[in-house]
Scaffold this active site. Structure first.
Site, short mmCIF file in Angstrom:
data_model
loop_
_atom_site.label_atom_id
_atom_site.label_comp_id
_atom_site.label_asym_id
_atom_site.label_seq_id
_atom_site.Cartn_x
_atom_site.Cartn_y
_atom_site.Cartn_z
CB SER A 1 10.55 2.36 4.04
OG SER A 1 11.83 2.59 3.51
CG ASP B 1 -1.97 -1.03 1.21
OD1 ASP B 1 -1.98 -1.84 0.27
OD2 ASP B 1 -2.80 -1.06 2.14
CG HIS C 1 1.82 -8.87 0.44
ND1 HIS C 1 1.14 -9.95 0.96
CD2 HIS C 1 1.55 -7.83 1.29
CE1 HIS C 1 0.50 -9.59 2.07
NE2 HIS C 1 0.74 -8.31 2.28
#
Length: 435
Positions: free
Chosen positions: A400, A207, A280
């Site tokens: 980050s 995200d 992911h």
């Protein structure tokens, strides 16, 4: 019967004459003692001989040489204290004025040359000299501290309102479940909240916000629009000697297909503090080598990324290189300020944000200083590590950046725009029909 005599030397003195005796004693004392007006103590009535008093005053009087040394020492102390006070008072203002002048001169140079206003070499070194690693380690320690149960709704609620956290998507929407800020940052999501696009060959790994995307066929590629970084400095040297000896550019040497049907692409996704902090796998791929660059911990926010060239090459990062069905594939988690650590679930030996000492302003002489670990070593009882699309890889302990650098057919088209918000599983691009 109460005696009305008090001792005075070898004689007895009537109590009525005490005042007269005190006046005589005051007349025998020096003038500076008389001016103080101190009333003499009655128990000190015994008088010293005149020669003894003179000897005592002579002994107590300091010598001229000692007086001169004490005066010089006091003068030095006064000068030192005045200069120290002057520096502490005016040095910060002088540094600020010098920084403002240098900023304006660099701004004028960029305007004269028609280039984008980015950090100069001096500004970059000053920024890198800040104790950001110490701050990040302190923040990591503080975030891992136990949070008392009564404070959790207030602290986590305030954080959620400031950074717009959607707590309803979390697997545990109750604030009291998270014992520390670090546990709240890395919260898991409910099953089915993020849908993985099965039709897209490449989906978003996290995200966040899309900073930049596009072709990476040149030696310099963009980290944001108009600000570049070196692909060779970012990835490090080529893996094999054969690749290094080939008369090709670095980008071309990375490719696994040399028939001209493929091209290198990149995509940069920034995770804000309020985003879901786990990342992911964006595709089905197989990592073959891991490189850990222990660099700086500069901020990777969009404003800093558009101001500081080569930011991703300066920062600490964990890089995995391997292959997917279209050729070369790399997946990089970039560290940043206040990121306590970058955690990769499959790599227990990886330790990021380590203490490196008080090397303020020191930079590694080359971005090629890294730790390398070969993965998927052929063993009969252990299969190689492979990821499927959507598999959980790791987590940041604060926001980050994820950088994807991959090989794909020339008809690969991105489905995103710069600056848009994106979620895990959404399509990053597709392979267009050649017809």
């Amino acid at each position: 019967m109460v005696s009305y005599f008090v001792p005075r030397g070898r004689f007895l003195l009537k109590a009525g004459n005490i005042r007269k005796a005190i006046q005589e004693q005051q007349q025998q004392q020096p003038k500076h003692v008389q001016q103080n007006g101190n009333w003499p103590v009655l128990r000190h009535f015994r008088q010293l001989p005149s020669n003894a008093a003179s000897n005592e005053s002579t002994a107590a009087k300091p010598k001229p040489e000692r007086i001169r040394q004490q005066t010089q020492l006091q003068l030095r102390r006064n000068v030192l204290s005045r200069w120290t006070g002057f520096l502490l008072r005016w040095a910060p203002m002088g540094l600020c004025v010098f920084g403002a002048i240098e900023w304006q001169l660099h701004k004028l140079r960029c305007g004269r040359d028609g280039t984008q206003r980015t950090a100069s070499e001096f500004q970059s070194r000053v920024y890198c000299s800040l104790p950001l690693r110490i701050m990040s380690r302190c923040w990591g320690w503080l975030a891992a501290c136990y949070m008392p149960n009564p404070l959790r709704p207030y602290i986590y609620g305030w954080y959620s309102s400031i950074f717009k956290v959607n707590i309803d998507e979390a697997l545990y929407p109750d604030y009291n479940h998270y014992t520390s800020l670090a546990e709240f940052f890395t919260r898991p999501l409910k099953e089915g909240v993020r849908i993985i696009d099965a039709n897209s060959p490449l989906v978003s790994p996290a995200d966040g916000k899309v900073l930049h995307f596009g072709s990476a066929s040149d030696s310099l590629i963009e980290q944001v629009k108009g600000v570049n970084y070196s692909i060779e400095d970012f990835l490090g040297p080529l893996q094999t000697v054969e690749q290094s000896n080939e008369p090709l550019s670095y980008a071309e040497a990375l490719k696994r297909k040399r028939d001209g049907s493929t091209e290198l692409y990149q995509c940069v996704i920034y995770l804000a503090p309020g985003d879901y902090h786990r990342f992911h796998s964006p595709a089905a791929w197989e990592p073959t080598v891991r490189r850990h660059f222990s660099g700086e911990l500069l901020s990777v926010s969009p404003k800093v990324a558009s101001w500081l060239p080569g930011l991703f090459c300066l920062n600490e990062r964990v890089l995995y290189m391997g292959k997917w069905k279209h050729g070369f594939f790399s997946y990089t988690a970039v560290g940043a300020t206040n990121v306590g650590s970058v955690e990769i679930y499959m790599d227990a030996e990886l330790k990021t944000n380590r203490w490196t000492g008080f090397n303020v302003g020191a930079h590694p002489p080359s971005t090629y200083e890294y730790d390398e670990l070969l993965l998927n070593v052929k063993q009969p009882d252990q299969p190689g590590q492979k990821f499927s699309k959507g598999d959980l890889i790791g987590q940041f302990n604060m926001g980050s950046t994820i950088v994807l650098l991959f090989e794909a057919p020339k008809n690969f088209k991105f489905d995103i725009v710069a600056g848009q918000k994106i979620s895990v599983g959404e399509s990053l691009g597709h392979i267009a029909d050649r017809n």
